[in-house]
Design an enzyme around this catalytic site. Sequence first.
Site, PDB file in Angstrom:
ATOM      1  N   HIS A   1       0.829  -1.228   0.000  1.00 21.90           N
ATOM      2  CA  HIS A   1       0.000   0.000   0.000  1.00 21.90           C
ATOM      3  C   HIS A   1       0.855   1.266   0.000  1.00 21.90           C
ATOM      4  CE1 HIS A   1      -3.298  -2.739   1.355  1.00 21.90           C
ATOM      5  NE2 HIS A   1      -2.313  -3.268   2.056  1.00 21.90           N
TER       6      HIS A   1
ATOM      7  N   LYS B   1      16.163  22.457 -10.218  1.00 21.88           N
ATOM      8  CA  LYS B   1      15.503  21.203 -10.565  1.00 21.88           C
ATOM      9  C   LYS B   1      16.398  20.212 -11.303  1.00 21.88           C
ATOM     10  CE  LYS B   1      11.661  20.083 -10.179  1.00 21.88           C
ATOM     11  NZ  LYS B   1      10.344  20.320 -10.626  1.00 21.88           N
TER      12      LYS B   1
END
Length: 466
Positions: free
Chosen positions: A157, A284
Site C-alpha cells: 500500500h 531542478k
Amino acid sequence: MSNKMWGGRFSAGPAAIMEEINASIDFDKKLYTQDIAGSKAHAAMLAQTGIISAADRAAIDHGLDQVKSEIDQGTFTFSRALEDIHMNVESRLAELIGEPAKRLHTARSRNDQVATDVRLWVRDAVDDIEVQLTSYMEVLAKLALEHAGSVMPGFTHLQTAQPVTLGHHLLAYVEMAGRDRSRFADARARLNESPLGAAALAGTSFPIDRQMTAKALGFTRPMRNSLDAVSDRDYAIEVLAAAAIAALHLSRFAEEMVIWTTPFFGFLTMSDSYSSGSSIMPQKKNPDAAELVRGKTGRINGALIALLTVMKGLPLTYGKDMQEDKEPLFDALPSLSLCIAAMTGMLSEATFNEAAMKKAAGAGYSTATDLADWLVRTLGLPFREAHHVTGRIVARAVAAGVPLHRVPLAAMQAEHGAITADVLAVLSPSASVRSRVSEGGTAPANVRRAARRWLKSLAGSPGVGK
Ligand code: ARG
C-alpha cells in the site's frame, strides 16, 4: 491515370482522398528489406520449380539488389500512387529490368506478401527486444549482487511494511523481465511460420514449393492453411501483448525511480546524463527518462488495443482494415526497445543511497512482525495473540513518538510479562532481513545465491557482458 498494376479494369484513377486513405507507403516503406528478401526467395523458388526461367530469376535478383541499394542510399522515389512498399518495389524493378519483373508476381498476392513481410519485421524486432531484455537483466542482477545486504523498507500500500534488501527488490524485476523474455520467445516460435504461397487466399495452381521459400526466409515451416495465412494477425497481437506486459513492468519500476529520487525518499540519485533540468527553476533535476518510460507504456498498451479492435469483427480472409496493423507495431516495438535501453542506462549510472534507505527501513515500525514472530518462537504465543500484544506495543511507541527498539523494556513487559531484553536483537532492520531465509525470502544470503544463479544463466546469451 488508372493504376499501372491493375489498370485494366479501371477507367479512372483514385480521388485524392482515396489515395490518402488507401496508401500505406508512408509507413510501410519500413518493410523494404523484408519485402525484397521475400521477393528474392519467391523468385528463386519460381525458377527452381520451372515457373520462370533461370535468366528471369537472375535479372530479378540483380534488379532487386539495385532497388535495395537505392532505398538504402535514400535515392529511391516512393510514390503514393503505387500505394505500398510491394508495388513501389515491383514498379521500380520493372523500370530497371523490364519484362522479367512482370513475372515476379506469379503465384503470389500482396496478401501473402504483406503477411510475410510483417512477420519477418516482427521477428527481427522480437530478436532485438530479447537481447535488450537480457542485458537489462544482467545489469539488474549485478546490482542485486552488489546490494544483496543493503537494507531498505519494503512496502505494501506504499506504506512501510517490512525491511527488505535492495538486491531482493531488484531481483523481483529480473524475474519479471525473465518472464517477459520467455513470453517473447514463445510468441516468436509461434509466429515463425511462412504465409508465402497462400497467394490471395486460396493457394495457387502453380507448382510452387512453399518449403523452399519458408526455409530461405528462416521460417520453421509453411503455414498450413492459406485462408489463415493471409488473414490472421494473432502473432502481432501476441507480441504486442508481450510488449504491453513488459512495458508495464518497466513502468512500475520507473514509477519507483520517480518516487525514490524525490527528496522525501532520497533513495536514488539519477545521473545527470539521464535527468533534465527546468527552464525556470534552477535547482531542478527531473527524472524525465523514468517518467517517459512510464508514459510510453500508455502508447504501447494503446497499440495492443488498437490491433485487437481492428481485428475483432473481420470476416475471413484479408480485409484492408489489416493495413492498420503496421503503425501500432512500428510504434510500439521500437518504443519498448527505447524504454528497455533507457532503464538499462539509468540503472547503470544511478547511485543508490544506502544510508537513506537504511534509515527509512527502520522507520514506520517495520520490524513489528519480527517482534510478533519472536513472541511466537520464544514464548510460544499463538500468532494471533502475538499480533495483538505487538499491536499494543506499537501503539505505545506511536504515543511516545519513538521507534520500536526504543520502547522501554518495562513498557513492553506491561503488555506481556515474559518479554526479555533478548527481543531487542530482532528489532533492527538488518537482523530482520537476515532472518528472512525462507525460500524466495529477502535474506542477503538468499539474494546472493539468486543473483549468482541469474548471472550464470544469463552468461553467454547475446547482449550480456557488453
Ligand atoms: N498495403 C496492404 C496492407 O498493408 C498490402 C496488402 C494489400 N492487399 C489487397 N488485397 N489490397 O495490408
